[in-house]
Design a protein around this motif. Structure first.
Motif, PDB file in Angstrom:
ATOM      1  N   ALA A 218     -77.994-114.627 -36.758  1.00 53.69           N
ATOM      2  CA  ALA A 218     -78.713-114.323 -38.014  1.00 53.69           C
ATOM      3  C   ALA A 218     -77.841-115.340 -39.141  1.00 53.69           C
ATOM      4  CB  ALA A 218     -77.924-112.867 -38.274  1.00 53.69           C
ATOM      5  N   VAL A 219     -76.394-115.506 -38.918  1.00 55.21           N
ATOM      6  CA  VAL A 219     -75.713-116.249 -39.951  1.00 55.21           C
ATOM      7  C   VAL A 219     -75.956-117.637 -40.001  1.00 55.21           C
ATOM      8  CG1 VAL A 219     -73.336-116.843 -40.867  1.00 55.21           C
ATOM      9  CG2 VAL A 219     -73.874-114.530 -39.693  1.00 55.21           C
ATOM     10  N   ILE A 220     -75.991-118.095 -38.675  1.00 53.37           N
ATOM     11  CA  ILE A 220     -76.454-119.640 -38.357  1.00 53.37           C
ATOM     12  C   ILE A 220     -77.781-119.929 -38.811  1.00 53.37           C
ATOM     13  CG2 ILE A 220     -76.568-121.560 -36.900  1.00 53.37           C
ATOM     14  CD1 ILE A 220     -73.965-120.160 -35.238  1.00 53.37           C
ATOM     15  N   GLY A 221     -78.813-118.959 -38.470  1.00 51.29           N
ATOM     16  CA  GLY A 221     -80.272-119.131 -38.731  1.00 51.29           C
ATOM     17  C   GLY A 221     -80.406-119.167 -40.406  1.00 51.29           C
ATOM     18  N   THR A 222     -79.542-118.222 -40.889  1.00 50.37           N
ATOM     19  CA  THR A 222     -79.793-118.476 -42.464  1.00 50.37           C
ATOM     20  C   THR A 222     -79.217-119.601 -43.144  1.00 50.37           C
ATOM     21  OG1 THR A 222     -79.431-115.971 -42.317  1.00 50.37           O
ATOM     22  CG2 THR A 222     -79.199-117.091 -44.483  1.00 50.37           C
ATOM     23  N   THR A 223     -77.993-119.995 -42.599  1.00 52.71           N
ATOM     24  CA  THR A 223     -77.594-121.355 -42.894  1.00 52.71           C
ATOM     25  C   THR A 223     -78.655-122.370 -42.724  1.00 52.71           C
ATOM     26  OG1 THR A 223     -75.184-120.474 -42.586  1.00 52.71           O
ATOM     27  CG2 THR A 223     -75.677-122.763 -42.966  1.00 52.71           C
TER      28      THR A 223
ATOM     29  N   ALA B 182     -71.407-122.792 -52.820  1.00 55.45           N
ATOM     30  CA  ALA B 182     -71.610-121.434 -53.241  1.00 55.45           C
ATOM     31  C   ALA B 182     -72.905-120.910 -52.963  1.00 55.45           C
ATOM     32  CB  ALA B 182     -71.000-121.344 -54.762  1.00 55.45           C
ATOM     33  N   THR B 183     -73.948-121.873 -53.083  1.00 58.10           N
ATOM     34  CA  THR B 183     -75.534-121.382 -52.570  1.00 58.10           C
ATOM     35  C   THR B 183     -75.420-120.862 -51.331  1.00 58.10           C
ATOM     36  OG1 THR B 183     -76.173-122.752 -54.365  1.00 58.10           O
ATOM     37  CG2 THR B 183     -77.530-122.136 -52.310  1.00 58.10           C
ATOM     38  N   VAL B 184     -74.866-121.842 -50.428  1.00 55.93           N
ATOM     39  CA  VAL B 184     -74.838-121.431 -48.876  1.00 55.93           C
ATOM     40  C   VAL B 184     -73.972-120.206 -48.850  1.00 55.93           C
ATOM     41  CG1 VAL B 184     -74.566-122.089 -46.627  1.00 55.93           C
ATOM     42  CG2 VAL B 184     -75.477-123.882 -48.282  1.00 55.93           C
ATOM     43  N   ALA B 185     -72.983-120.176 -49.462  1.00 54.84           N
ATOM     44  CA  ALA B 185     -72.195-119.007 -49.121  1.00 54.84           C
ATOM     45  C   ALA B 185     -72.863-117.748 -49.583  1.00 54.84           C
ATOM     46  CB  ALA B 185     -70.979-119.205 -49.674  1.00 54.84           C
ATOM     47  N   VAL B 186     -73.274-117.575 -50.818  1.00 57.79           N
ATOM     48  CA  VAL B 186     -74.137-116.435 -51.197  1.00 57.79           C
ATOM     49  C   VAL B 186     -75.194-116.062 -50.097  1.00 57.79           C
ATOM     50  CG1 VAL B 186     -75.669-115.426 -52.972  1.00 57.79           C
ATOM     51  CG2 VAL B 186     -73.566-116.647 -53.669  1.00 57.79           C
ATOM     52  N   ALA B 187     -76.252-116.790 -49.773  1.00 55.16           N
ATOM     53  CA  ALA B 187     -77.065-116.795 -48.785  1.00 55.16           C
ATOM     54  C   ALA B 187     -76.288-116.230 -47.473  1.00 55.16           C
ATOM     55  CB  ALA B 187     -77.897-117.939 -48.365  1.00 55.16           C
ATOM     56  N   GLY B 188     -75.246-116.901 -46.838  1.00 54.28           N
ATOM     57  CA  GLY B 188     -74.556-116.419 -45.872  1.00 54.28           C
ATOM     58  C   GLY B 188     -74.114-115.163 -45.733  1.00 54.28           C
ATOM     59  N   TYR B 189     -73.269-114.633 -46.942  1.00 58.46           N
ATOM     60  CA  TYR B 189     -72.896-113.538 -46.955  1.00 58.46           C
ATOM     61  C   TYR B 189     -73.810-112.197 -47.199  1.00 58.46           C
ATOM     62  CZ  TYR B 189     -69.523-109.911 -48.687  1.00 58.46           C
ATOM     63  OH  TYR B 189     -68.836-108.840 -48.702  1.00 58.46           O
ATOM     64  N   ALA B 190     -75.389-112.632 -47.691  1.00 57.28           N
ATOM     65  CA  ALA B 190     -76.293-111.709 -47.666  1.00 57.28           C
ATOM     66  C   ALA B 190     -76.565-111.553 -46.067  1.00 57.28           C
ATOM     67  CB  ALA B 190     -77.283-112.434 -48.480  1.00 57.28           C
ATOM     68  N   ALA B 191     -76.593-112.590 -45.421  1.00 63.54           N
ATOM     69  CA  ALA B 191     -77.046-112.343 -44.063  1.00 63.54           C
ATOM     70  C   ALA B 191     -76.235-111.544 -43.151  1.00 63.54           C
ATOM     71  CB  ALA B 191     -77.375-113.782 -43.245  1.00 63.54           C
ATOM     72  N   CYS B 192     -74.861-111.732 -43.382  1.00 67.00           N
ATOM     73  CA  CYS B 192     -73.853-111.120 -42.692  1.00 67.00           C
ATOM     74  C   CYS B 192     -74.164-109.626 -43.074  1.00 67.00           C
ATOM     75  CB  CYS B 192     -72.579-111.477 -43.308  1.00 67.00           C
ATOM     76  SG  CYS B 192     -71.897-113.075 -42.565  1.00 67.00           S
ATOM     77  N   THR B 193     -74.189-109.308 -44.145  1.00 68.07           N
ATOM     78  CA  THR B 193     -74.124-107.929 -44.682  1.00 68.07           C
ATOM     79  C   THR B 193     -75.198-107.450 -43.840  1.00 68.07           C
ATOM     80  OG1 THR B 193     -73.036-108.185 -46.699  1.00 68.07           O
ATOM     81  CG2 THR B 193     -74.290-106.338 -46.659  1.00 68.07           C
ATOM     82  N   ILE B 194     -76.543-107.972 -44.051  1.00 72.32           N
ATOM     83  CA  ILE B 194     -77.819-107.160 -43.771  1.00 72.32           C
ATOM     84  C   ILE B 194     -77.843-107.091 -42.345  1.00 72.32           C
ATOM     85  CG2 ILE B 194     -80.259-107.804 -43.506  1.00 72.32           C
ATOM     86  CD1 ILE B 194     -80.201-109.276 -46.079  1.00 72.32           C
TER      87      ILE B 194
END
Length: 1010
Positions: free
Chosen positions: A973-978, A514-526
């Motif tokens: 963006a998504v992979i980099g955030t992950t 869930a931690t990675v998912a929240v950060a990844g979802y934020a990255a997708c949105t931004i």
């Protein structure tokens, strides 16, 4: 008892501090969302006010007064108008009055604007002489002075005028007694687009005269002159006090009152303002922020509660032997409960108190850095949510200890939980999955309405997928551990078994996912929002810079002027809107496609701009028919015409030097040979023939006959008159050759509806057309002149610059040549590329174009960056940071709780002969493997959540255009955030493994010393 609890906390102070920090992060995350919304509300208002247009920051109270009205019914007095504005404080007002006057312009076609505008001299640059000071003095523009050979000190006679639309004598006629005036100076306008001049269009170009230049004078001079209608106005410019974000409701109320009681101003008064549009945009931005922030705030709060639940559960499991001893000693239930929950509750309460302050202070710091100069409210209103957040943290802590509080003592004595399926856990997970499905379905059925259950769809998805993943993956880890044992890989097997057999491993894995998912979802949105704003500010504007052209400008004028300024086609392109008839025809643009590749912002995913330009502008089949002078002559021979009413001969022409278009009426067609002659001003430097028209005066009568066009003059080189293939007649007759010239045979049984047109074949026909969206259903569109324009589709584009996904694109030169009207261009513009010179506005003005608007892609981008969706996404950065901190803290606490038992187990295995290498593998890879699995699954969870819910987020700003906005984030963006989250968590995991290895080594050395 309190001292005992404090002693327990001190003995496990590392766990207590970690749990306190987790509670701090959890409550701070809950407080941060409302605190950020409070800051964003003000930042949105400030940003929209700062980037508002002149019309959105001003109002005009205007009316027309006739001093000759005896009853005074239409009398307007500035004092009366001003008193009605008393409820709108913070505005600065400018008074103006004007009427039309004649006397210095030759002929009756044009009149001057005699204008008084308060403080005008402060915004003009005097080239000669001085500003008017007393009655009877005026100043004129430099261009007017040069054109009419006037100078400072010269006397002129002017009189009020009004326009007469008498078809036999149209033009301006006197409307007052003449008055002798003195020119005291000549002026230039340094900034015709300055807000001071409002929307009066004082400097709009006049066809045939060039840029507009009013005659400025004093108010006394206006009163002195005999005149009829006078246009009076008050321009109100909103200052900082009027548009203060804290007083917008007062401004809205004042405007509503002003518009609801027009009787106070009189029926002759009109109020024009776009301030309500600005206020609506601010409200819309705030509404978008109030939707976007909770979308990630809800999963963040759930993640925070989950982290506390996990941390407390881990800590309590580590203390089970202590709790079993307390229970065996027969302690009263409240003593047992206090000793069980006191240590954790104390840490959670301390963290919750600190979190209330930390969340608000963090948002204040972020707002001060992100919104400089906004004066964000530093209040503590958001703390009203702190008790709820603290209560949620306490409930999570109590819920995590439920088994230790109510379970039998025998279970507390076990090192591992009782084997078997946990039906309550299964039921809880099933409820979470069901809620995720229901919320997502509701979001789809409501067409993306982020209200009610739909608002929490992303949160439940980012909770349901990790829970399912943890239940499915840990058995796979157990299988891997067994295989590793079979193959002799003892270190890897021990690491895997630690994950699969640990009671809280499943919850820890779910939390990290869930931690990675929240950060990844934020990255997708931004990322999607940033790319969307780039599309809006690029493709939505059309070019790097777009200039709106005011006044009545013909298409040929615009095309010629732009090509003179940029003869090589490197940075400027003429553009006009195409008329569209009805709702079924998409909007269209006509562009000088020879410059399309150099100027336009082009959509990706389709043919290149250069390719489309080559298709839109093929070579002309023949040269145009040209006239070399202003004295146009036509010789024609008519015979056998059956029409009983009058038949007339008309030509339409366009200047080749940018002087405009003209309809040339040659008169009645009579049997026999006739010679027609007209002097046409626009042809004095040469012009092009657009078409020859035969018009029936009465209409609706059958017409037939023959007309031989013997000659056209003064003709240019290569006169094609006698070549029928160089002419086109689409209805009412045919064209053939004749020894005497061009033979036109007219056959119109239903009459010459729309006229019988003979046009040169100097353009492609049908016109090539590129389109976006659905292909045109018909084989024609509405042409620039209003009639049908046959088309040949040549390209399907993802979008048309500026217009969007459902529009058409044609070549301006070909469209203009086919049009036989002389109407002004529709929404004329000049698009500029990045290479446009700094003085491009002056260069275009020198060609007689008046710039009334200047839109830059960078400016639009900055406006979008300060709208509600863009500003609210900075909370997503905060949310991602909070999520990583929560995940890292839970990982640290889990490792700290496991440490005691793992040190014992691994020390015993060392005593049984476990090698140092296998010990290192067992300690090094346990939690990094868990983090790696969580990173991969979290990435998939973020993508799944975005696929299911991302389309519903209002990321495109207020009233977004119909553009192909991106719906998927970029992989980097998504992979980099992950990867970034993985690195942070894996560093924590490696550090815990090193600490565990050191403790095992320390215990081993102690055992040897004994």
């Amino acid at each position: 008892m309190i001292s005992l609890v404090l002693a327990m906390i001190w003995s496990r102070r590392g766990q207590a501090v970690t749990l306190t920090l987790l509670a701090l992060f959890a409550v701070a995350a809950a407080v941060a969302a409302p605190a950020y919304l409070t800051a964003a509300d003000r930042a949105i208002a400030v940003g929209q006010i700062a980037t508002a247009s002149t019309a959105e920051r001003s109002l005009v109270v205007a009316g027309v007064q006739n001093d000759r009205d005896g009853d005074g019914g239409n009398q307007i007095d500035f004092k009366d108008i001003g008193s009605a504005l008393i409820d709108l404080p913070g505005f600065s007002y400018i008074y103006s009055a004007e009427f039309s006057a004649i006397g210095i312009e030759p002929g009756r076609q044009y009149a001057d604007r005699l204008v008084f505008r308060q403080d005008a001299c402060s915004h003009l640059r005097m080239v000669s002489g001085r500003c008017p000071a007393v009655e009877g003095e005026v100043i004129i523009g430099v261009a007017t002075a040069e054109r009419l050979h006037l100078a400072a000190g010269r006397s002129i006679t002017m009189r009020a005028a009004k326009y007469s639309d008498d078809p036999n004598n149209a033009g301006f006629i006197p409307d007052g007694k003449p008055r002798k005036l003195v020119i005291t100076g000549t002026y230039r306008v340094p900034a015709p687009g300055d807000r001071y001049w409002g929307g009066h269009g004082y400097f709009t170009a006049v066809p045939g005269l060039g840029p507009g230049e009013p005659v400025f004078t004093t108010s006394g001079t206006l009163d002195l002159m005999d005149h009829g209608d006078t246009a009076k106005a008050i321009d109100g410019a909103a200052g900082p006090g009027a548009l203060d974000p804290d007083d917008l409701d007062q401004l809205r109320t004042g405007l509503a009152t002003l518009n609801s009681e027009p009787s106070e101003l009189g029926v002759a008064i009109q109020i024009r303002t776009e301030i309500p549009a600005l206020l609506e945009r601010i409200d819309a931005g705030r509404s978008a922020a109030r939707l976007l922030v909770p979308v990630l705030a809800v999963p963040l709060v759930l993640l925070a509660c989950f982290s506390i639940f996990l941390a407390v559960g881990y800590g309590t499991e580590g203390r089970q032997p202590e709790l079993a001893v307390v229970a065996l000693r027969g302690s009263r239930w409240w003593t047992r409960w206090w000793l069980a929950v006191g240590e954790n509750i104390t840490a959670v309460v301390a963290g919750a108190i600190a979190g209330c302050l930390a969340g608000q202070l963090l948002v204040n710091a972020v707002a001060a850095a992100r919104f400089p100069g906004v004066r964000v409210d530093q209040g503590w209103n958001s703390l009203r949510y702190a008790p709820l957040a603290a209560l949620a943290a306490l409930l999570a802590a109590l819920l995590a200890q439920r088994r230790q509080l109510v379970g039998p003592v025998v279970n507390l004595l076990r090192r591992n939980p009782v084997a078997g399926r946990d039906h309550r856990a299964l039921a809880t997970e099933a409820v979470i999955v069901l809620l995720a499905i229901v919320a997502t379905v509701q979001l789809v059925l409501s067409d993306g309405t982020l209200t009610g259950v739909g608002l929490v769809a992303p949160a439940f998805l980012m909770l349901a997928v990790p829970v399912l993943a943890a239940r499915l993956l840990l058995p796979a880890v157990t299988w891997y551990a067994v295989r590793a044992l079979d193959r002799g890989h003892l270190g890897a097997a021990l690491a895997a078994l630690q994950l699969s057999r640990r009671p809280g491993a499943k919850r820890l894995l779910a939390l990290l996912v869930a931690t990675v998912a929240v950060a990844g979802y934020a990255a997708c949105t931004i990322d999607v929002a940033a790319h969307g704003r780039a599309v809006q500010s690029g493709l939505g504007v059309g070019a790097d810079r777009v200039l709106d052209i005011g006044g009545s400008v013909f298409r040929s004028q615009l095309l010629t002027a732009v090509r003179k300024v940029d003869p090589d086609g490197r940075y400027a392109m003429a553009v006009v809107r195409m008329p569209n008839a009805g709702h079924n025809e998409p909007p269209g643009l006509a562009v000088d496609s020879t410059r399309l590749a150099a100027v336009a912002n082009w959509p990706s995913g389709g043919p290149s701009a250069a390719r489309v330009a080559s298709l839109l502008h093929p070579d002309a089949p023949a040269a145009p028919v040209m006239f070399t002078g202003p004295e146009l002559t036509v010789e024609a021979t008519a015979s056998n015409f059956t029409v009983k009413s009058e038949l007339r001969l008309v030509l339409t022409v366009s200047s080749t030097s940018g002087l405009g278009d003209a309809v040339v009426q040659f008169g009645k067609i009579s049997d026999g040979r006739s010679r027609y002659r007209q002097s046409v001003a626009v042809c004095r430097q040469g012009c092009r023939l657009n078409g020859i028209e035969l018009v029936e005066a009465a209409g609706a009568a059958a017409v037939s006959g023959r007309l031989v066009v013997n000659s056209l003059g003064p003709a240019g080189p290569g006169d094609p008159l006698a070549e029928p293939g160089r002419w086109r007649m689409t209805q009412h007759g045919t064209i053939t050759s004749d020894p005497a010239g061009l033979l036109v045979t007219v056959e119109a049984p239903g009459g010459l509806t729309g006229g019988a047109w003979i046009t040169p074949v100097d353009t492609p026909y049908p016109i090539p057309l590129a389109y976006s969206g659905a292909a045109p259903l018909d084989d024609s569109i509405t042409g620039a002149g209003g009639g049908p324009l046959p088309i040949a589709p040549v390209g399907d584009l993802p979008a048309i610059p500026r217009l969007g996904r459902h529009a058409t694109l044609v070549d301006l030169e070909w469209v203009d040549r086919l049009a036989t009207d002389v109407d002004p261009a529709l929404e004329p513009q000049v698009w500029l590329g990045p290479g446009a010179p700094a003085d491009i506005v002056d260069r275009l003005s020198a060609q007689g174009l008046t710039i009334t608007g200047d839109i830059r892609a960078g400016q639009v981008g900055r406006q979008l960056d300060r709208q509600g969706p863009a500003l609210s996404l900075w909370f997503y950065v905060l949310a991602a940071g909070f999520a990583v901190l929560l995940g890292a803290g839970a990982l640290v606490l889990a490792a700290a709780v496991d440490r005691v038992r793992r040190v014992e187990d691994l020390s015993a295995l060392r005593g049984q002969g476990l090698s140092r290498g296998r010990l290192a593998a067992a300690t090094r890879w346990t939690y990094p493997i868990l983090v790696a699995i969580a990173a991969l699954v979290g990435l998939g969870t973020a993508v799944i959540a975005w696929l299911a819910t991302g389309w519903a987020l209002p990321l495109a700003g207020v009233n977004p255009p119909d553009l192909p906005l991106p719906s998927w984030p970029g992989a980097p963006a998504v992979i980099g955030t992950t990867v970034a989250v993985f690195l942070v968590l894996v560093l924590v995991a490696v550090a815990t493994g090193q600490d565990l290895r050191r403790r095992v080594a320390r215990k081993e050395r102690a055992a040897r010393r004994k």
